[in-house]
Motif scaffolding. Structure first.
Motif, PDB file in Angstrom:
ATOM      1  N   ALA A 122      35.551 -38.544 -51.045  1.00 58.58           N
ATOM      2  CA  ALA A 122      34.477 -39.673 -51.272  1.00 58.58           C
ATOM      3  C   ALA A 122      34.596 -41.019 -50.238  1.00 58.58           C
ATOM      4  O   ALA A 122      33.565 -41.249 -49.654  1.00 58.58           O
ATOM      5  N   VAL A 123      35.877 -41.465 -50.212  1.00 57.16           N
ATOM      6  CA  VAL A 123      36.100 -42.703 -49.436  1.00 57.16           C
ATOM      7  C   VAL A 123      36.059 -42.316 -47.950  1.00 57.16           C
ATOM      8  O   VAL A 123      35.358 -43.097 -47.100  1.00 57.16           O
ATOM      9  N   THR A 124      36.483 -41.028 -47.601  1.00 55.04           N
ATOM     10  CA  THR A 124      36.461 -40.888 -46.066  1.00 55.04           C
ATOM     11  C   THR A 124      35.212 -40.364 -45.759  1.00 55.04           C
ATOM     12  O   THR A 124      34.884 -40.270 -44.407  1.00 55.04           O
ATOM     13  N   ALA A 125      34.604 -39.651 -46.563  1.00 58.48           N
ATOM     14  CA  ALA A 125      33.237 -38.825 -45.993  1.00 58.48           C
ATOM     15  C   ALA A 125      32.283 -39.669 -45.134  1.00 58.48           C
ATOM     16  O   ALA A 125      32.087 -38.974 -43.973  1.00 58.48           O
ATOM     17  N   PRO A 126      31.929 -40.982 -45.586  1.00 62.46           N
ATOM     18  CA  PRO A 126      31.115 -41.592 -44.548  1.00 62.46           C
ATOM     19  C   PRO A 126      31.414 -41.904 -43.208  1.00 62.46           C
ATOM     20  O   PRO A 126      30.781 -41.698 -42.082  1.00 62.46           O
ATOM     21  N   ALA A 127      32.640 -42.350 -43.080  1.00 61.46           N
ATOM     22  CA  ALA A 127      33.217 -42.546 -41.725  1.00 61.46           C
ATOM     23  C   ALA A 127      33.671 -41.215 -41.236  1.00 61.46           C
ATOM     24  O   ALA A 127      33.237 -41.050 -39.877  1.00 61.46           O
ATOM     25  N   LEU A 128      34.115 -40.248 -41.592  1.00 68.24           N
ATOM     26  CA  LEU A 128      34.382 -39.032 -41.067  1.00 68.24           C
ATOM     27  C   LEU A 128      32.949 -38.306 -40.500  1.00 68.24           C
ATOM     28  O   LEU A 128      32.901 -37.500 -39.376  1.00 68.24           O
ATOM     29  N   SER A 129      31.945 -38.344 -41.089  1.00 72.31           N
ATOM     30  CA  SER A 129      30.870 -37.831 -40.970  1.00 72.31           C
ATOM     31  C   SER A 129      30.245 -38.195 -39.469  1.00 72.31           C
ATOM     32  O   SER A 129      29.418 -37.573 -39.080  1.00 72.31           O
ATOM     33  N   THR A 130      30.571 -39.287 -39.263  1.00 71.38           N
ATOM     34  CA  THR A 130      29.865 -40.046 -37.930  1.00 71.38           C
ATOM     35  C   THR A 130      30.499 -39.166 -36.797  1.00 71.38           C
ATOM     36  O   THR A 130      30.056 -39.400 -35.604  1.00 71.38           O
ATOM     37  N   LEU A 131      31.957 -38.595 -36.869  1.00 75.44           N
ATOM     38  CA  LEU A 131      32.738 -37.731 -36.059  1.00 75.44           C
ATOM     39  C   LEU A 131      31.731 -36.541 -35.590  1.00 75.44           C
ATOM     40  O   LEU A 131      32.191 -35.820 -34.357  1.00 75.44           O
ATOM     41  N   THR A 133      31.231 -32.862 -34.669  1.00 73.54           N
ATOM     42  CA  THR A 133      31.923 -32.082 -34.099  1.00 73.54           C
ATOM     43  C   THR A 133      33.272 -32.461 -33.394  1.00 73.54           C
ATOM     44  O   THR A 133      34.161 -31.664 -32.992  1.00 73.54           O
ATOM     45  N   ASP A 134      33.437 -33.891 -33.128  1.00 74.91           N
ATOM     46  CA  ASP A 134      34.433 -34.441 -32.691  1.00 74.91           C
ATOM     47  C   ASP A 134      35.837 -34.675 -33.675  1.00 74.91           C
ATOM     48  O   ASP A 134      37.043 -34.781 -33.144  1.00 74.91           O
ATOM     49  N   ASP A 136      37.568 -32.232 -35.547  1.00 76.94           N
ATOM     50  CA  ASP A 136      38.594 -31.237 -35.460  1.00 76.94           C
ATOM     51  C   ASP A 136      39.574 -31.484 -33.923  1.00 76.94           C
ATOM     52  O   ASP A 136      40.844 -31.508 -34.066  1.00 76.94           O
ATOM     53  N   PRO A 137      38.894 -31.910 -33.124  1.00 77.84           N
ATOM     54  CA  PRO A 137      39.532 -31.884 -31.802  1.00 77.84           C
ATOM     55  C   PRO A 137      40.524 -33.395 -31.772  1.00 77.84           C
ATOM     56  O   PRO A 137      41.673 -33.444 -31.345  1.00 77.84           O
ATOM     57  N   LEU A 138      39.816 -34.411 -32.533  1.00 74.55           N
ATOM     58  CA  LEU A 138      40.484 -35.766 -32.640  1.00 74.55           C
ATOM     59  C   LEU A 138      41.624 -35.474 -33.508  1.00 74.55           C
ATOM     60  O   LEU A 138      42.599 -35.924 -33.228  1.00 74.55           O
ATOM     61  N   THR A 139      41.543 -34.698 -34.598  1.00 74.42           N
ATOM     62  CA  THR A 139      42.543 -34.530 -35.313  1.00 74.42           C
ATOM     63  C   THR A 139      43.677 -33.701 -34.772  1.00 74.42           C
ATOM     64  O   THR A 139      44.838 -33.944 -35.198  1.00 74.42           O
ATOM     65  N   ALA A 140      43.460 -32.654 -34.132  1.00 76.91           N
ATOM     66  CA  ALA A 140      44.450 -31.823 -33.209  1.00 76.91           C
ATOM     67  C   ALA A 140      45.039 -32.621 -32.250  1.00 76.91           C
ATOM     68  O   ALA A 140      46.205 -32.600 -32.116  1.00 76.91           O
ATOM     69  N   ALA A 141      44.273 -33.756 -31.440  1.00 77.58           N
ATOM     70  CA  ALA A 141      44.928 -34.612 -30.525  1.00 77.58           C
ATOM     71  C   ALA A 141      46.047 -35.601 -31.100  1.00 77.58           C
ATOM     72  O   ALA A 141      47.159 -35.620 -30.817  1.00 77.58           O
ATOM     73  N   LEU A 142      45.800 -35.913 -32.440  1.00 82.74           N
ATOM     74  CA  LEU A 142      46.492 -36.819 -33.145  1.00 82.74           C
ATOM     75  C   LEU A 142      47.835 -36.092 -33.604  1.00 82.74           C
ATOM     76  O   LEU A 142      48.791 -36.607 -33.678  1.00 82.74           O
ATOM     77  N   GLU A 143      47.564 -34.956 -34.091  1.00 87.12           N
ATOM     78  CA  GLU A 143      48.646 -33.968 -34.492  1.00 87.12           C
ATOM     79  C   GLU A 143      49.412 -33.762 -33.360  1.00 87.12           C
ATOM     80  O   GLU A 143      50.833 -33.776 -33.617  1.00 87.12           O
ATOM     81  N   ARG A 144      49.218 -33.715 -32.233  1.00 86.64           N
ATOM     82  CA  ARG A 144      50.034 -33.350 -31.166  1.00 86.64           C
ATOM     83  C   ARG A 144      50.988 -34.684 -30.918  1.00 86.64           C
ATOM     84  O   ARG A 144      51.939 -34.462 -30.598  1.00 86.64           O
ATOM     85  N   LEU A 145      50.028 -35.717 -30.797  1.00 88.91           N
ATOM     86  CA  LEU A 145      50.828 -37.036 -30.709  1.00 88.91           C
ATOM     87  C   LEU A 145      52.139 -37.281 -31.852  1.00 88.91           C
ATOM     88  O   LEU A 145      53.094 -37.575 -31.500  1.00 88.91           O
TER      89      LEU A 145
END
Length: 154
Positions: A122-131, A133-134, A136-145
């Motif tokens: 509930a807390v993260t949905a508003p912010a994450l919904s603005t991303l 299709t970005d 999953d790729p953003l999360t994957a890039a952060l996981e690589r770092l």
């Protein structure tokens, strides 16, 4: 000694400052909101919720939890003490290594995690919904770092 020419003032739009400032801003906003909601509604801080998520995902040893969270084992001991106080976890002998214990989620911990996960969504949905299709790729890039070992870093 190397001679490096540095600009007289920082260009906040140039990398790596742009990345670091954005990362810092996201962390400050998201973690503050999450911490407040989790603490108020479930008695958890964000770090303890993430640790409980790893335990909820399946049996894990304290040493493996420390590796996953990238924190020292003494810090995991503090987190586990908090989860013990909440009757959220149990320690059982590791069937593969009698010297080691596995962490398991207790029924109260499962209920606690489920409620906290609803709060996180509930807390993260508003912010994450603005991303869109970005995300999953953003999360994957952060996981690589995050997966870089200290030896991989300059």
């Amino acid at each position: 000694m190397l001679s490096v020419s540095l600009p007289s003032s920082p260009d906040l739009q140039a990398q790596p400052l742009r990345f670091l400032a954005a990362y810092w801003g996201v962390w400050q906003v998201m973690s503050t909101r999450l911490h407040t909601a989790l603490e108020r509604q479930h008695g958890l801080d964000l770090r303890t919720f993430i640790a409980l998520s790893y335990v909820q995902a399946g049996p894990i040893t304290p040493a493996e939890l420390a590796r996953q969270l990238k924190v020292p084992r003494y810090e995991v001991a503090r987190i586990l003490r908090r989860l013990d106080d909440l009757h959220a976890i149990a320690r059982r002998r590791d069937p593969a290594d009698a010297r080691s214990h596995e962490l398991h989620t207790e029924p109260l911990g499962q209920v606690l995690w489920a409620g906290a996960m609803q709060t996180v969504q509930a807390v993260t949905a508003p912010a994450l919904s603005t991303l869109n299709t970005d995300l999953d790729p953003l999360t994957a890039a952060l996981e690589r770092l995050a997966a870089l070992s200290p030896e991989d870093q300059p």
